[in-house]
Design an enzyme around this catalytic site. Structure first.
Site, PDB file in Angstrom:
ATOM      1  N   GLY A  85       0.835  -1.207   0.000  1.00 39.46           N
ATOM      2  CA  GLY A  85       0.000   0.000   0.000  1.00 39.46           C
ATOM      3  C   GLY A  85       0.863   1.247   0.000  1.00 39.46           C
TER       4      GLY A  85
ATOM      5  CG  ASP B 145      -0.817  -0.590   8.456  1.00 37.59           C
ATOM      6  OD1 ASP B 145      -1.673   0.308   8.547  1.00 37.59           O
ATOM      7  OD2 ASP B 145      -0.911  -1.543   7.660  1.00 37.59           O
TER       8      ASP B 145
ATOM      9  N   GLY C  95      -5.514   0.332   9.671  1.00 33.32           N
ATOM     10  CA  GLY C  95      -4.694  -0.447  10.596  1.00 33.32           C
ATOM     11  C   GLY C  95      -5.410  -1.731  10.954  1.00 33.32           C
ATOM     12  NE  ARG C  96      -7.806  -7.681   7.704  1.00 29.45           N
ATOM     13  CZ  ARG C  96      -8.658  -7.942   6.733  1.00 29.45           C
ATOM     14  NH1 ARG C  96      -8.698  -7.178   5.680  1.00 29.45           N
ATOM     15  NH2 ARG C  96      -9.457  -8.978   6.804  1.00 29.45           N
TER      16      ARG C  96
ATOM     17  CD  GLU D 217      -8.371  -1.091   7.874  1.00 26.24           C
ATOM     18  OE1 GLU D 217      -9.212  -1.105   6.970  1.00 26.24           O
ATOM     19  OE2 GLU D 217      -7.136  -1.067   7.635  1.00 26.24           O
TER      20      GLU D 217
ATOM     21  CG  LEU E  13      -9.561  11.116   1.785  1.00 25.30           C
ATOM     22  CD1 LEU E  13     -10.781  11.586   2.552  1.00 25.30           C
ATOM     23  CD2 LEU E  13      -9.261  12.047   0.620  1.00 25.30           C
TER      24      LEU E  13
ATOM     25  NE  ARG F  90      -3.349   3.759   0.350  1.00 21.82           N
ATOM     26  CZ  ARG F  90      -3.681   2.544  -0.043  1.00 21.82           C
ATOM     27  NH1 ARG F  90      -3.658   1.545   0.822  1.00 21.82           N
ATOM     28  NH2 ARG F  90      -4.032   2.301  -1.279  1.00 21.82           N
TER      29      ARG F  90
END
Lengths: 412, 412
Positions: A15, A145, A190-191, A245, A298, A300
């Site tokens: 990403g 992250d 941020g998973r 998230e 937005l 990142r």
């Protein structure tokens, strides 16, 4: 260490961030000046560009445009999410990479990315060692992250953190203008790690931020969440919430996934939509006016709000990768070490074995999360604050950003 | 015109903007200096503050904090959405307002808002005339929607437009990094007028914006939309779309409303969620990876990206309201007139009858929308571009915004 002459390949993976191109600038500008590096090649879409023999000749770019990379968000060369096979099971890709390396006499490989990308980098490094092809392989860190192992922090994180904190401060002003009250829920990327969601608490530390912050490092409890929101809404007439998230129940299932299963096809297919799910639950429970806001891409790519510290460190990490490689180092990722000199934050590079970095995640320490699991403690704020300092010198044209325009000339 | 001495009341009404507090600064700072104005009162939550006798003594604020209002988003005094009754049917509120005006010897009333707020302002003005209470009533324009009648543009619009254009340029970089392609749909505010959605085309004019822009001035056709997206996605491998939240079918029903009826309770109750609805439809039709992004409140409170031109004009409109009122003018709204001197954009204030302004909406001229109804023409760009110029001098503390902190001392 004897001098190693040859071309280098640089690739971007995973990403994008607001400053991954600043790292690209650090690598490319340093490599172009170094006499050991005969040619600087940029891979289109990361390792896929190597596999597909799609390489750009970075020497043909206008130096002024290259410098604009420092302020241009996202991955200028294109990125990929490509998981390399275990070479002991299937070495097709590795043989192909070796073929390309030989074709262009590539002796330096710089790969810029997060956990998965460092895994790619590590596997290529080990394969080249195994087959005895001399190529110095260096990882350049990148991830909003902030979850790369062994480094104090990662380029990309601070700019996203600053975007999040600033946006929270602004939304805070907006979300309490009526006397009718409102609950506002902000969904942050941020998973698995809550570094970014925690950064929303910077806004609170400066008087205008979320009342509640939920991180994925601890299990989420919907009843407790609703009780938290209701209590604050009753107390203040407003409530602002920041959620990662990646918040999940004790059984490990993502809270956001409830949506997909509960809806008839209009639910988000990607992770996301959590803010509107929670907004709906809160609305049903409290009757309050509720708004869910997803910061989405937005956060990142908001280069106009980047941290100049982050930009400079991203450039520095790219430079350090090249300089160390030319000096004989290989099989490492550049990391950061923080110190304080006369109370002033100082960041220096260090080197970490790729093997250690690949696929290991660094999470927010549990002791930095409050006992109620709905906020962060002061050490978290103290950790993030120095990283977001400084305004980017983003050039503008008619008051709109002037991003780098690369020619991207493919090598024949 | 004889001098009229007395107190003034200033109130903010309707949805906040990035620069409504700049207008507040224009009114308050000018009124505090004017010898005809004996006391400057700020109404808490607009006209509700008058009705509830909740008035702040603005003279007790620190001048430095008042000046920070120029860079502080949202409505610092609190806003309201309060529809005044027809005084011929029910004059309760009007009698109460007159009572408060008499209590504090209020001879000046400045009301800052959009269409509905100008209706409030107009009704109060006419009532005071009818009952023979001398009070000069002036409207100060405000709306991100840019839909106030009779003025070239409205304070608040340009800053939102700049936020939207900049964010589109950044997302554009991000939403095309993979070789797998993506359709990105950005939802923009504006229920009846497409000024803000059209502003996304500024990003396109500068090389990095939406391929398609849909405004509520023309009917939306889902089949045509899908055909547009599919064509561009096939051509370029990516497609970026900007849509106004207010797009509607030929029968007048909002496209966004389909969602609420089609879901089982998780649909957004407020207008919004359109981006994810369209994303889902596109995904089903094309199989493409799709992302819906709602700019939500961010676009109207993103003060860090405000237009300095907008800020200065917002201040100017507040100043002009006070100066004109003191000079004997009443029953007007301050509007803007644009001219070009030696090719340079110049903005001057003018005065419009409140009766004309109240409740009349100004939409994007149809000839500024392209024939395919999926974009805007150059005159639209030429119209918006001068308005977004200049960077705000927003003070920061530790690289985070330092917004105004008012004491809000209630008048006894």
């Amino acid at each position: 260490m004897s001098e190693l002459k040859g071309a280098c390949i640089f690739g971007q993976s995973g990403g994008p961030t607001s400053v991954i191109n600043a790292s690209a600038y650090g690598v490319i500008a340093t490599a172009l000046k170094n006499p050991s590096i005969t040619r600087v090649l940029g891979a289109e879409h990361g390792i896929k560009g190597v596999l597909n023999d799609r390489l750009f000749d970075m020497g043909q770019e206008d130096p002024a445009e290259l410098e604009l990379l420092k302020y241009t968000p996202s991955s200028a060369l294109g990125s990929c999410r490509y998981k390399m096979a275990d070479p002991d099971v299937d070495d097709t890709d590795y043989k192909r990479i070796l073929e390309i390396f030989k074709k262009y006499d590539v002796r330096y490989f710089f790969y810029n990315g997060g956990n998965d990308s460092m895994d790619t980098c590590n596997k290529i490094s080990k394969y080249m060692q195994k087959v005895g092809y001399e190529c110095r392989v260096m990882g350049v860190p990148k991830t909003i992250d902030n979850d790369l192992f062994g480094t104090d922090h990662c380029p990309g994180f601070a700019s996203a953190a600053k975007y999040i904190a600033t946006s929270c401060m602004e939304v805070y002003q907006d979300a309490r203008v009526y006397d009718t009250g409102m609950v506002c829920i902000i969904e942050i990327m941020g998973r698995h790690a809550g570094w970014l969601a925690g950064a929303a608490a910077l806004a609170t530390a400066y008087g205008a931020g979320p009342d509640l912050v939920y991180l994925p490092e601890v299990d989420f409890d919907m009843d407790q969440f609703l009780a938290d929101v209701e209590r604050i809404y009753k107390e203040k007439g407003n409530c602002m919430v920041a959620v990662s998230e990646g918040i999940h129940y004790a059984d490990g299932s993502f809270v956001s996934e409830a949506k997909t299963s509960a809806t008839d096809g209009f639910g988000h297919a990607q992770l996301g939509g959590l803010a509107s799910l929670l907004a709906q639950v809160v609305k049903e429970k409290t009757g309050a006016k509720v708004r869910g806001i997803e910061l989405s891409l937005l956060q990142r790519c908001g280069a106009h709000l980047a941290s100049e510290t982050d930009i400079e460190e991203a450039v520095m990490s790219g430079m350090a990768a090249v300089e160390n490689a030319v000096n004989g180092i290989t099989d490492k990722m550049v990391g950061f070490e923080r110190s304080y000199e006369d109370g002033q934050y100082v960041c220096k590079t260090k080197l970490l074995p790729l093997t250690d970095v690949a696929n290991t995640e660094k999470k927010v320490p549990i002791e930095w999360i409050n006992a109620a699991h709905n906020g962060v403690e002061k050490p978290f704020i103290d950790y993030v604050l120095p990283l977001i300092q400084g305004e980017p010198k983003l050039p503008k044209e008619d008051s709109l950003p002037r991003f780098a325009k690369l020619k991207k000339v493919l090598v024949k």
